[in-house]
Design a protein around this motif. Structure first.
Motif, PDB file in Angstrom:
ATOM      1  N   GLY A 131      69.222  33.146  49.033  1.00  0.00           N
ATOM      2  CA  GLY A 131      69.078  33.521  50.404  1.00  0.00           C
ATOM      3  C   GLY A 131      70.031  32.458  51.193  1.00  0.00           C
ATOM      4  O   GLY A 131      70.886  31.516  50.490  1.00  0.00           O
ATOM      5  N   PRO A 132      70.153  32.721  52.378  1.00  0.00           N
ATOM      6  CA  PRO A 132      71.201  31.609  53.185  1.00  0.00           C
ATOM      7  C   PRO A 132      70.633  30.453  53.082  1.00  0.00           C
ATOM      8  O   PRO A 132      71.417  29.476  53.366  1.00  0.00           O
ATOM      9  N   GLY A 133      69.400  30.220  52.954  1.00  0.00           N
ATOM     10  CA  GLY A 133      68.871  28.717  52.859  1.00  0.00           C
ATOM     11  C   GLY A 133      69.563  27.984  51.679  1.00  0.00           C
ATOM     12  O   GLY A 133      69.992  26.716  51.594  1.00  0.00           O
ATOM     13  N   HIS A 134      69.640  28.583  50.510  1.00  0.00           N
ATOM     14  CA  HIS A 134      70.223  27.955  49.354  1.00  0.00           C
ATOM     15  C   HIS A 134      71.769  27.700  49.548  1.00  0.00           C
ATOM     16  O   HIS A 134      72.403  26.602  49.110  1.00  0.00           O
ATOM     17  N   THR A 135      72.568  28.848  50.100  1.00  0.00           N
ATOM     18  CA  THR A 135      73.821  28.533  50.338  1.00  0.00           C
ATOM     19  C   THR A 135      74.237  27.550  51.278  1.00  0.00           C
ATOM     20  O   THR A 135      74.935  26.602  51.052  1.00  0.00           O
ATOM     21  N   LEU A 136      73.378  27.542  52.373  1.00  0.00           N
ATOM     22  CA  LEU A 136      73.290  26.248  53.492  1.00  0.00           C
ATOM     23  C   LEU A 136      73.046  24.594  52.832  1.00  0.00           C
ATOM     24  O   LEU A 136      73.862  23.975  53.018  1.00  0.00           O
ATOM     25  N   LEU A 137      72.134  24.875  51.961  1.00  0.00           N
ATOM     26  CA  LEU A 137      71.887  23.713  51.292  1.00  0.00           C
ATOM     27  C   LEU A 137      72.947  23.064  50.420  1.00  0.00           C
ATOM     28  O   LEU A 137      73.315  21.998  50.437  1.00  0.00           O
ATOM     29  N   MET A 138      73.674  24.083  49.806  1.00  0.00           N
ATOM     30  CA  MET A 138      74.619  23.548  48.971  1.00  0.00           C
ATOM     31  C   MET A 138      75.978  23.207  49.803  1.00  0.00           C
ATOM     32  O   MET A 138      76.554  22.256  49.258  1.00  0.00           O
ATOM     33  N   ALA A 139      76.012  23.942  50.843  1.00  0.00           N
ATOM     34  CA  ALA A 139      77.173  23.573  51.539  1.00  0.00           C
ATOM     35  C   ALA A 139      76.943  21.932  52.217  1.00  0.00           C
ATOM     36  O   ALA A 139      77.978  21.177  52.268  1.00  0.00           O
ATOM     37  N   VAL A 140      75.601  21.799  52.643  1.00  0.00           N
ATOM     38  CA  VAL A 140      75.239  20.469  53.136  1.00  0.00           C
ATOM     39  C   VAL A 140      75.638  19.439  51.975  1.00  0.00           C
ATOM     40  O   VAL A 140      76.069  18.422  52.140  1.00  0.00           O
ATOM     41  N   VAL A 141      74.950  19.577  50.875  1.00  0.00           N
ATOM     42  CA  VAL A 141      75.089  18.848  49.939  1.00  0.00           C
ATOM     43  C   VAL A 141      76.556  18.483  49.300  1.00  0.00           C
ATOM     44  O   VAL A 141      77.039  17.222  49.144  1.00  0.00           O
ATOM     45  N   LEU A 142      77.319  19.426  49.588  1.00  0.00           N
ATOM     46  CA  LEU A 142      78.812  19.214  49.157  1.00  0.00           C
ATOM     47  C   LEU A 142      79.725  18.448  50.331  1.00  0.00           C
ATOM     48  O   LEU A 142      80.340  17.664  50.127  1.00  0.00           O
ATOM     49  N   ALA A 143      79.411  18.974  51.572  1.00  0.00           N
ATOM     50  CA  ALA A 143      80.123  18.588  52.649  1.00  0.00           C
ATOM     51  C   ALA A 143      80.018  17.292  53.248  1.00  0.00           C
ATOM     52  O   ALA A 143      80.863  16.314  53.382  1.00  0.00           O
ATOM     53  N   VAL A 144      78.635  16.967  53.159  1.00  0.00           N
ATOM     54  CA  VAL A 144      78.077  15.773  54.052  1.00  0.00           C
ATOM     55  C   VAL A 144      78.717  14.381  53.337  1.00  0.00           C
ATOM     56  O   VAL A 144      78.999  13.545  54.068  1.00  0.00           O
ATOM     57  N   PRO A 145      78.636  14.474  51.972  1.00  0.00           N
ATOM     58  CA  PRO A 145      79.214  13.103  51.381  1.00  0.00           C
ATOM     59  C   PRO A 145      80.601  12.936  51.781  1.00  0.00           C
ATOM     60  O   PRO A 145      81.024  11.691  52.022  1.00  0.00           O
ATOM     61  N   CYS A 146      81.400  13.923  51.755  1.00  0.00           N
ATOM     62  CA  CYS A 146      82.772  13.624  52.226  1.00  0.00           C
ATOM     63  C   CYS A 146      83.179  13.260  53.551  1.00  0.00           C
ATOM     64  O   CYS A 146      83.760  12.322  53.925  1.00  0.00           O
ATOM     65  N   VAL A 147      82.250  13.846  54.453  1.00  0.00           N
ATOM     66  CA  VAL A 147      82.236  13.516  55.920  1.00  0.00           C
ATOM     67  C   VAL A 147      81.762  12.146  56.093  1.00  0.00           C
ATOM     68  O   VAL A 147      82.608  11.260  56.850  1.00  0.00           O
ATOM     69  N   LYS A 148      80.609  11.686  55.414  1.00  0.00           N
ATOM     70  CA  LYS A 148      80.235  10.228  55.541  1.00  0.00           C
ATOM     71  C   LYS A 148      81.434   9.104  55.071  1.00  0.00           C
ATOM     72  O   LYS A 148      81.475   8.389  55.888  1.00  0.00           O
ATOM     73  N   VAL A 149      82.020   9.557  54.015  1.00  0.00           N
ATOM     74  CA  VAL A 149      82.925   8.531  53.272  1.00  0.00           C
ATOM     75  C   VAL A 149      84.286   8.559  54.266  1.00  0.00           C
ATOM     76  O   VAL A 149      84.933   7.502  54.691  1.00  0.00           O
ATOM     77  N   ALA A 150      84.793   9.651  54.745  1.00  0.00           N
ATOM     78  CA  ALA A 150      85.715  10.079  55.531  1.00  0.00           C
ATOM     79  C   ALA A 150      85.678   9.193  56.819  1.00  0.00           C
ATOM     80  O   ALA A 150      86.606   8.155  57.334  1.00  0.00           O
ATOM     81  N   TYR A 151      84.536   9.438  57.602  1.00  0.00           N
ATOM     82  CA  TYR A 151      84.532   8.716  58.802  1.00  0.00           C
ATOM     83  C   TYR A 151      83.949   7.233  58.649  1.00  0.00           C
ATOM     84  O   TYR A 151      84.575   6.427  59.639  1.00  0.00           O
TER      85      TYR A 151
END
Length: 288
Positions: free
Chosen positions: A46-66
């Motif tokens: 479902g959309p929960g699975h898709t959003l969960l994967m997006a968060v897991v992939l995107a958030v570490p990059c945002v954390k390091v970059a900022y």
């Protein structure tokens, strides 16, 4: 002349009302289609699975970059960490931020259980063996999630996480056993109390709010808070013939020292004789 034969008159056609059985069947077909679609969503994550994967992939990059300033700095950090250590960014955020870790644990528990429930993992019947299997499915994982949260964040965080994970899982069980997620898994002998049916219906909204709203807000909020994802160390760093104490964000360990992002020189450096600086604050938060 022969008399014209009188032609039988056709009865006037009236507007025929749809048969009640037809209306009922049409309504049932739409309901079955919606149930099948809901079950298909569960079976595919479902959309929960898709959003969960997006968060897991995107958030570490945002954390390091900022945290390190973005651009070339972020690229140097990921190169210095090596691919095997990239998951450490997300792991570090989860271990140091109780709210993020607990919500992520609850969401993962619910998404995984809904995935298996759609494939028939919820036992039917009221035999002791069936009840034992349902108890194991709905209780064991929340207890494990709660125990992990207790180890890292404390008893109250662990208790809240375990209870939330159990409530969402129990809601999925009620949905499938009552046939609200399709007739394939309907347990015809199951008659839950009215309040339990209402709670199961509310479970979907709570799960959607946690997955779509709360988890992304927490994750990106912590990614932009200006704190490091792991320890900030005071190390002796050699620059040519001079050695000075400088602050490093630990990226990995090599021999007796560490490889880290040097906050003073903004480059990857090797440090020795490191001690915890006592603070993970690197820069001001994005909203300050």
């Amino acid at each position: 002349m022969p008399d014209h034969e009188q032609q039988p008159q056709r009865p006037q056609r009236q507007h025929e009302k749809p048969d009640q059985d037809t209306v009922r069947d049409s309504h049932q077909d739409r309901e079955d289609h919606e149930l099948a679609r809901a079950q298909a969503v569960d079976s595919k994550g479902g959309p929960g699975h898709t959003l969960l994967m997006a968060v897991v992939l995107a958030v570490p990059c945002v954390k390091v970059a900022y945290t390190v300033g973005g651009g070339a700095n972020a690229r140097d950090v990921f190169v210095g960490m090596e691919p095997s250590n990239w998951p450490d960014v997300l792991l570090g955020m989860v271990l140091t931020e109780p709210a993020l870790g607990c919500v992520l644990g609850v969401v993962v528990s619910r998404v995984v259980f809904a995935l298996f429930a759609a494939r028939g993992s919820v036992p039917k019947g009221s035999r002791p063996a069936d009840r034992a299997r349902r108890v194991a499915l709905t209780v064991v994982n929340p207890v494990a999630v709660g125990a992990i949260a207790t180890c890292f964040y404390g008893f109250l965080w662990g208790l809240a996480t375990g209870l939330a994970a159990f409530a969402l899982r129990e809601g999925v069980v009620v949905e499938y056993r009552t046939g609200r997620r399709g007739k394939r898994h309907h347990d015809s002998g199951y008659r839950p109390a009215g309040w339990l049916r209402g709670a199961a219906a509310a479970e979907q909204w709570v799960a959607a709010a946690l997955t779509v709203l709360v988890l992304p807000l927490l994750a990106f909020g912590y990614a932009l808070d200006g704190r490091a994802w792991t320890s900030v160390l005071e190390c002796r760093v050699q620059n040519g013939t001079e050695t000075s104490a400088q602050r490093l964000i630990e990226l990995g360990r090599k021999g007796n020292g560490v490889v880290g992002w040097n906050l003073d020189t903004e480059e990857v450096s090797n440090g020795a004789g490191c001690e915890d600086s006592g603070s993970m604050r690197v820069r001001a938060a994005w909203w300050d």
